[in-house]
Write a protein that holds these residues in place. Structure first.
Motif: not given
Length: 136
Positions: A25-28, A126-128, A134-136
């Motif tokens: 999960i990515a978080s700001g 965060t989107i980046m 998601n692509r990884k």
């Protein structure tokens, strides 16, 4: 497992996002003034394990470099000099600001809150980062 950090570097402000330790999960994380980015990262890297840094690569719609490319390239060069052991990956950052703004609308933020450019930069990072995961 070490984290992955994403940087949406801009002339004035820099948005920073980070993964959880499982890299799911990515978080700001924050938005900082761009001139302080290296000092901020030096302090952050001293307390957190980061295996890779993603740095946004601005492009125009036709794939050509944008007008802010020169500013970001200078930052990348400085980053590599200060952190030569850190893995860097450049990622396309087209549309992240627009997506960030739409995310703010979708989450119900009021018009005044959506004018917060620092928040847009942090959400863009965060989107980046989440797109990369998601692509990884």
């Amino acid at each position: 497992m070490p984290r992955i950090l994403a940087i949406d570097y801009g002339q004035k402000r820099t948005g920073i996002a980070i993964t959880d330790e499982m890299q799911i999960i990515a978080s700001g994380l924050t938005t900082i003034e761009s001139p302080t980015a290296i000092d901020f990262l030096r302090a952050y890297f001293s307390k957190e394990k980061v295996e890779k840094v993603l740095i946004g690569e601005p492009k125009q719609m036709n794939g050509e470099p944008s007008e802010s490319t020169e500013i970001i390239e200078k930052f990348v060069t400085k980053f590599k000099n200060v952190f030569p052991e850190m893995a860097i990956e450049r990622v396309d950052e087209r549309f992240t600001s627009k997506m960030a703004f739409q995310t703010m609308i979708d989450s119900g933020l009021k018009k005044q809150q959506r004018k917060n450019k620092a928040l847009i930069d942090e959400i863009s990072a965060t989107i980046m980062l989440q797109d990369y995961l998601n692509r990884k």
